[in-house]
Design an enzyme around this catalytic site. Structure first.
Site, short mmCIF file in Angstrom:
data_model
loop_
_atom_site.label_atom_id
_atom_site.label_comp_id
_atom_site.label_asym_id
_atom_site.label_seq_id
_atom_site.Cartn_x
_atom_site.Cartn_y
_atom_site.Cartn_z
N CYS A 112 0.82 -1.22 0.00
CA CYS A 112 0.00 0.00 0.00
C CYS A 112 0.84 1.26 0.00
O CYS A 112 0.33 2.36 -0.26
CB CYS A 112 -0.96 -0.01 1.18
SG CYS A 112 -2.04 -1.45 1.14
N HIS A 253 -3.68 6.79 2.80
CA HIS A 253 -4.04 5.48 2.26
C HIS A 253 -5.42 5.10 2.79
O HIS A 253 -5.69 5.28 3.98
CB HIS A 253 -2.98 4.45 2.71
CG HIS A 253 -3.35 3.05 2.38
ND1 HIS A 253 -3.84 2.67 1.14
CD2 HIS A 253 -3.33 1.91 3.14
CE1 HIS A 253 -4.08 1.37 1.16
NE2 HIS A 253 -3.80 0.90 2.35
N ASN A 283 -10.16 -0.74 -0.22
CA ASN A 283 -8.69 -0.62 -0.23
C ASN A 283 -8.16 -1.17 -1.56
O ASN A 283 -8.18 -2.38 -1.78
CB ASN A 283 -8.12 -1.38 0.97
CG ASN A 283 -6.61 -1.28 1.07
OD1 ASN A 283 -5.95 -0.82 0.14
ND2 ASN A 283 -6.07 -1.70 2.19
N1 COA Z 1 -18.51 -9.59 8.90
C1 COA Z 1 -19.04 -9.85 10.10
N2 COA Z 1 -18.31 -10.23 11.14
C2 COA Z 1 -16.99 -10.33 10.99
C3 COA Z 1 -16.36 -10.07 9.77
C4 COA Z 1 -17.18 -9.69 8.69
N3 COA Z 1 -16.70 -9.41 7.48
N4 COA Z 1 -15.04 -10.24 9.90
C5 COA Z 1 -14.84 -10.60 11.16
N5 COA Z 1 -16.00 -10.66 11.83
C6 COA Z 1 -16.24 -11.00 13.22
C7 COA Z 1 -15.06 -11.67 13.86
O1 COA Z 1 -15.08 -13.06 13.61
C8 COA Z 1 -15.26 -11.34 15.31
O2 COA Z 1 -16.22 -12.23 15.86
P1 COA Z 1 -15.98 -12.83 17.33
O3 COA Z 1 -15.96 -11.64 18.24
O4 COA Z 1 -17.16 -13.71 17.49
O5 COA Z 1 -14.68 -13.54 17.26
C9 COA Z 1 -15.90 -9.96 15.29
O6 COA Z 1 -16.45 -9.81 13.98
C10 COA Z 1 -14.92 -8.85 15.56
O7 COA Z 1 -13.78 -9.07 14.74
P2 COA Z 1 -12.51 -8.18 14.85
O8 COA Z 1 -11.43 -8.79 14.03
O9 COA Z 1 -12.26 -7.89 16.30
O10 COA Z 1 -13.04 -6.85 14.18
P3 COA Z 1 -12.28 -5.50 14.06
O11 COA Z 1 -13.07 -4.46 14.72
O12 COA Z 1 -10.83 -5.61 14.40
O13 COA Z 1 -12.37 -5.22 12.49
C11 COA Z 1 -11.04 -5.34 10.51
C12 COA Z 1 -11.76 -6.12 11.59
C13 COA Z 1 -10.38 -6.31 9.57
C14 COA Z 1 -12.06 -4.49 9.76
C15 COA Z 1 -10.00 -4.41 11.19
O14 COA Z 1 -9.24 -5.15 12.11
C16 COA Z 1 -9.08 -3.76 10.21
O15 COA Z 1 -9.50 -2.97 9.38
N6 COA Z 1 -7.78 -4.05 10.29
C17 COA Z 1 -6.81 -3.49 9.38
C18 COA Z 1 -6.80 -4.26 8.10
C19 COA Z 1 -6.13 -3.52 6.99
O16 COA Z 1 -6.17 -2.32 6.93
N7 COA Z 1 -5.50 -4.25 6.07
C20 COA Z 1 -4.85 -3.70 4.93
C21 COA Z 1 -3.57 -3.05 5.33
S1 COA Z 1 -2.92 -2.08 4.05
#
Ligand code: COA
Length: 329
Positions: A112, A253, A283
């Protein structure tokens, strides 16, 4: 000699994949995706075209906008993590399609951070007087490496890209002013595509284990992203004796709206000073910043002489910020 952006364009595919459509593909819902990421829809290129297709479209827009002939280009830099092929560089396909007969070129893989790294790389060739016109492209076809059964990743990424023409200028104040970049390989196991390279060449086993798809540990990346992106963004302001008040626009980004908001807050920037379009495209990896810059330009969000900060983080981990004085009216 200063390196200034004289043209900026972008291309996103027409085909839209909405959160509602994703609800039918994986166990997710629109409310969850919007509240956690800010994303409502993303674009998908389709099977018959590669990353270079979007790169060429964006570059053509810039050539037309700046009234530049392709054979005037000295160098083509393509920042991408989803090259058309492993060999040759995607820059080669772009060179051929544009018929840019007087240039050389190569790809930059910084995930990215690709576009911002490429912009800084290009600025060196301009500032040393070696080159006059460089096409800097940031583009990714993320749909090529997404498992649409994995809700951790398929909701986040999309396809698209943008291009900027970097040219030399005698105007002392304008253009690329400074940048701060970092590389932290300790993050390599948290965001990656393991197979298809030399360590795990494509095999039945790698396909069975779904190793050609992107993997991420979202939670850890989130924390790292906020810290790393804020750090380089604040440092570049301090180093150049600027505060949030001096900055016209942050072009971050677009990985997650909550990450963008957290970074902007730490920089002392209000929402109106931040370019956000994540809701439309998700993204697009190396594509997010040039797409956002192009849309900000179309919306007249920047004027000549404005301080602009670009900041990013990505797989590696890579992170970086670049300060420039906008050169277009
Ligand atoms: N839809 C619904 N539920 C989902 C899900 C989806 N697409 N993806 C995960 N969940 C669930 C998880 O399983 C978890 O359930 P649990 O509590 O029963 O285990 C719950 O939602 C919370 O998941 P969590 O991973 O804690 O969510 P979060 O608030 O951290 O959000 C992301 C997840 C991926 C959106 C976030 O962590 C993120 O944006 N991270 C950065 C990723 C990124 O930017 N990547 C590219 C880098 S350049």
């Amino acid at each position: 000699m200063r390196a200034i952006i004289t043209g900026i364009g972008h291309y996103v595919p027409d085909n839209i994949l909405t959160n509602q459509e994703l609800e039918k593909m994986v166990d997710t819902n629109d409310e969850w995706i919007v509240s956690r990421t800010g994303i409502k829809e993303r674009r998908i290129l389709g099977k018959d075209k590669g990353t270079s297709y979007m790169a060429v479209k964006a570059a053509e827009m810039v050539l037309e906008q700046t009234n530049t002939a392709a054979d005037e280009l000295d160098l083509i830099l393509v920042a991408t993590s989803t090259p058309d092929m492993l060999i040759p560089a995607t820059a080669a396909f772009v060179q051929k399609k544009l018929n840019a007969t007087n240039c050389w070129g190569f790809d930059i893989n910084a995930a990215c951070c690709g576009f911002v790294y490429a912009l800084a790389t290009a600025s060196q060739f301009i500032e040393t007087g070696k080159h006059n016109k460089i096409m800097v492209i940031g583009v990714d076809k993320m749909s090529a490496i997404i498992n649409y059964k994995d809700r951790n990743t398929c909701i986040i990424f999309g396809d698209g890209g943008g291009a900027a023409l970097l040219e030399s200028s005698n105007e002392d104040e304008l253009g690329v002013e400074d940048y701060i970049f970092r590389l932290d390989g300790s993050g390599a196991n948290l965001l990656n595509v393991q197979a298809g390279g030399s360590l795990f060449p494509a095999s039945h086993e790698t396909v069975d284990k779904k190793m050609h798809y992107i993997f991420q540990d979202g939670k850890k990346i989130f924390k790292y992203a906020v810290t790393a992106m804020s750090d380089v963004s604040i440092k570049i302001m301090e180093k150049n004796r600027l505060t949030g008040k001096d900055i016209k626009l942050l072009i971050p980004h677009q990985a997650n709206l909550r990450i963008i908001d957290a970074v902007a807050k730490k920089m002392g920037l209000t929402r109106d000073k931040v370019m956000i379009n994540i809701e439309k495209y998700g993204n697009t990896t190396a594509g997010t910043i040039p797409i956002a810059m192009s849309e900000a330009y179309q919306k007249n969000m920047m004027s000549k002489g404005d301080w602009i900060i670009i900041s990013s983080f990505g797989a590696g981990f890579t992170s970086g910020s670049l300060l420039l004085k906008w050169a277009l009216d």
